[in-house]
Motif scaffolding. Structure first.
Motif, PDB file in Angstrom:
ATOM      1  N   ASN A 293      21.008  29.345  27.397  1.00 40.41           N
ATOM      2  CA  ASN A 293      19.781  29.545  26.622  1.00 40.41           C
ATOM      3  C   ASN A 293      19.418  31.098  26.415  1.00 40.41           C
ATOM      4  O   ASN A 293      18.532  31.299  26.324  1.00 40.41           O
ATOM      5  N   TYR A 294      20.709  31.843  26.863  1.00 38.71           N
ATOM      6  CA  TYR A 294      20.454  33.486  26.468  1.00 38.71           C
ATOM      7  C   TYR A 294      21.653  33.586  25.685  1.00 38.71           C
ATOM      8  O   TYR A 294      22.900  33.393  25.780  1.00 38.71           O
ATOM      9  N   ARG A 295      21.243  34.133  24.479  1.00 36.86           N
ATOM     10  CA  ARG A 295      22.292  34.252  23.342  1.00 36.86           C
ATOM     11  C   ARG A 295      22.218  35.566  22.938  1.00 36.86           C
ATOM     12  O   ARG A 295      21.045  36.197  22.460  1.00 36.86           O
ATOM     13  N   GLY A 296      23.309  36.213  22.645  1.00 39.54           N
ATOM     14  CA  GLY A 296      23.201  37.723  21.918  1.00 39.54           C
ATOM     15  C   GLY A 296      22.973  37.565  20.203  1.00 39.54           C
ATOM     16  O   GLY A 296      23.043  36.264  19.706  1.00 39.54           O
ATOM     17  N   GLN A 297      23.027  38.497  19.588  1.00 38.00           N
ATOM     18  CA  GLN A 297      22.585  38.202  18.162  1.00 38.00           C
ATOM     19  C   GLN A 297      23.984  38.258  17.265  1.00 38.00           C
ATOM     20  O   GLN A 297      24.031  37.950  16.257  1.00 38.00           O
ATOM     21  N   GLY A 298      25.056  38.512  18.121  1.00 33.28           N
ATOM     22  CA  GLY A 298      26.213  38.466  17.335  1.00 33.28           C
ATOM     23  C   GLY A 298      26.985  39.679  16.721  1.00 33.28           C
ATOM     24  O   GLY A 298      26.203  40.484  16.581  1.00 33.28           O
ATOM     25  N   THR A 299      28.183  39.397  16.610  1.00 32.11           N
ATOM     26  CA  THR A 299      28.977  40.651  15.923  1.00 32.11           C
ATOM     27  C   THR A 299      29.978  39.981  15.054  1.00 32.11           C
ATOM     28  O   THR A 299      30.620  39.153  15.620  1.00 32.11           O
ATOM     29  N   GLN A 300      30.101  40.376  13.910  1.00 33.85           N
ATOM     30  CA  GLN A 300      30.923  40.096  12.907  1.00 33.85           C
ATOM     31  C   GLN A 300      32.440  40.507  12.773  1.00 33.85           C
ATOM     32  O   GLN A 300      32.682  41.581  13.295  1.00 33.85           O
ATOM     33  N   VAL A 301      33.424  39.365  12.746  1.00 29.49           N
ATOM     34  CA  VAL A 301      34.959  39.596  12.926  1.00 29.49           C
ATOM     35  C   VAL A 301      35.414  39.152  11.567  1.00 29.49           C
ATOM     36  O   VAL A 301      35.284  38.122  11.089  1.00 29.49           O
TER      37      VAL A 301
END
Length: 125
Positions: free
Chosen positions: A113-121
């Motif tokens: 239920n807690y999530r980051g915004q993401g980082t592109q690889v």
């Protein structure tokens, strides 16, 4: 307010390595289940690696032996070391957390239920 912020993504050639970091704030990090997920364009989100409060880990078959999840409780930071990267590893990578009521951590995105915004690889051949 719990917050997760990923960093460390980028572009790399096939066979290269990257280390992703996830800085956590707003909760007692060491008590939570922490995981890394990814979603490639046009594909479903995939659970890659999970680590529990005791340091036990789980890996998806697609990354086992190449990726390593770890955590630094003193820094409230989660890591994903990615080696031997392949073009099929290209995706948006997310870290996530949840407080499990069971004695194990799930690898299912819906539990987190807690999530980051993401980082592109991006891995090029």
């Amino acid at each position: 307010q719990a917050q997760l912020v990923e960093s460390g993504g980028g572009s790399v050639q096939s066979g290269g390595s990257l280390r992703l970091s996830c800085a956590a704030s707003g909760f007692t990090y060491s008590r939570w289940c922490m995981g890394w997920f990814r979603q490639a364009q046009g594909k479903e989100r995939e659970g890659l690696a999970v680590i529990d409060r005791d340091g036990n880990t789980y890996y998806a078959d697609s990354v086992k032996g190449r990726f390593t999840i770890s955590q630094d409780n003193a820094k409230n930071t989660l890591y994903l070391q990615m080696n031997s990267l392949k073009p099929e590893d290209t995706a948006m990578y997310y870290c996530a957390a949840y407080l499990s009521s069971r004695d194990y951590c799930s690898a299912s995105w819906v539990e987190y239920n807690y999530r980051g915004q993401g980082t592109q690889v991006t891995v090029s051949s």
